[in-house]
Design an enzyme around this catalytic site. Sequence first.
Site, mmCIF file in Angstrom:
data_model
loop_
_atom_site.group_PDB
_atom_site.id
_atom_site.type_symbol
_atom_site.label_atom_id
_atom_site.label_comp_id
_atom_site.label_asym_id
_atom_site.label_seq_id
_atom_site.Cartn_x
_atom_site.Cartn_y
_atom_site.Cartn_z
ATOM 1 N N THR A 356 -27.321 108.161 35.186
ATOM 2 C CA THR A 356 -27.705 108.798 36.440
ATOM 3 C C THR A 356 -26.541 109.639 36.934
ATOM 4 O O THR A 356 -25.388 109.206 36.845
ATOM 5 C CB THR A 356 -28.127 107.768 37.499
ATOM 6 O OG1 THR A 356 -28.482 108.426 38.711
ATOM 7 C CG2 THR A 356 -27.012 106.769 37.793
ATOM 8 N N HIS A 408 -24.206 90.904 34.150
ATOM 9 C CA HIS A 408 -23.130 90.013 33.714
ATOM 10 C C HIS A 408 -23.668 88.780 32.996
ATOM 11 O O HIS A 408 -22.908 88.043 32.361
ATOM 12 C CB HIS A 408 -22.289 89.592 34.922
ATOM 13 C CG HIS A 408 -20.859 89.290 34.592
ATOM 14 N ND1 HIS A 408 -20.383 89.202 33.304
ATOM 15 C CD2 HIS A 408 -19.783 89.055 35.389
ATOM 16 C CE1 HIS A 408 -19.110 88.908 33.322
ATOM 17 N NE2 HIS A 408 -18.708 88.818 34.579
#
Length: 437
Positions: A356, A408
């Site tokens: 993006t 994560h």
Amino acid sequence: MVIEIVVPELGESITEGTVAAWLKQVGDLVAVDEPVLELETDKATVEICAPKAGVLTEIVVGAGEDVEVGALLGRIGEAGEAMASAPAAASKAPSAKTPAARPAPKPAISQLDPARLSRSGPGGTVTRDDLLEFAGITGGDLSRHGPAVRKLVADHGLDPSEIPASGRDGRITKADVQNFVMRREEPPTRSPQPETEVEVETAPAPQEERVRMSRMRRTIAGRLKEAQNTAAILTTFNEVDMGPVRELRKRHREEFETKHGVRLGYTSFFAKACVAGLKQIPAVNAEIDGDTIVYKHHYDISMAVSTPNGLVVPVIRDCDGKSFAEIEASLADLAQRARDGSLGVEEMQGGTFSITNGGVFGSLLSTPILNRPQSAILGLHKIEDRPVAREGAVVIRPMMYLALSYDHRLVDGREAVTFLIQVKEAIESPARLLLEL
């Protein structure tokens, strides 16, 4: 024979949509495969086309209503079937107050003999030109004008050669047709009456406005919140010197555009750099499915594109096998069709990693949200001249901040940082991309 218009299969995981707008109204002629309404889905606005030529006889679901796949939207009948319900205007006697005679308008389409209908399309299907000929509208070249103009001309039984054109290259605009109809139907001019001053109270402007969220906006909101609630999102940052890529583009841009017919931007460099990093760190290109990790061995990069209806993320497939020119051409095509609302649902599915670019709007730094079910997204930002240390001296360089947000649960910090450094080094030394280092 009446044909039903139903909601078609819209793509994987899409079970319903919202009727955005009807492009045709009851009584309007439609040609085969002509768009009759727009349907807004979770990912795009799609046009629903007429399965056959005829007259739109019924609208079952109005604009703004939600429908499921397979639901009935409306019905199309044969052109002659509208004759039974059409008012017999021609049989009415003229009123004594009728103004001076003027050329009689051409008969309405519903009042003509359907046996005259030509079928010049493939397999004997009816085209729009057949329908216009059926209505007796043969003057002028309507094929040069837009669908709204052709519809108004057909509805009012007009000869387009009589309508003054104000559009580009002599085209008739919708306003031209409306003005022509108004002038033809306006009553005789009356002597002007003396004007009197009237005080008109202006209502105060509303202090707030409530607008229902579009289906796409509701879907974007839901998926972004799902990403926050599901993934353990963490963002790591770095900065990259854009000087080498900028110099490379400046040196070869004109030759590149002349040879390939497409602009050389920064996107292809970052796409190639990301592919190199994904190959080195497979976890960044993977996703979690329940208690299973799915490693992807293809590199389909989702590119975020801002549109008037919200952010969409079309996918450039197989970026590892595409050249710089092919990536730039694919992005230009997808971005244009995204803004036009003509992207297919399948073109926004199946990406393995996202990029993006908030820098096009002036963003200096941000923390992108994951594009689920992907596990990572790279945020690009504004290129800004900043003082940096180089070999013991302070110099001004065109710098950009990079932000990698990742899940994560799947990607460790070491892997995320290694990936981001790989991208940084590839951009600061573009020869690494050509040598696949």
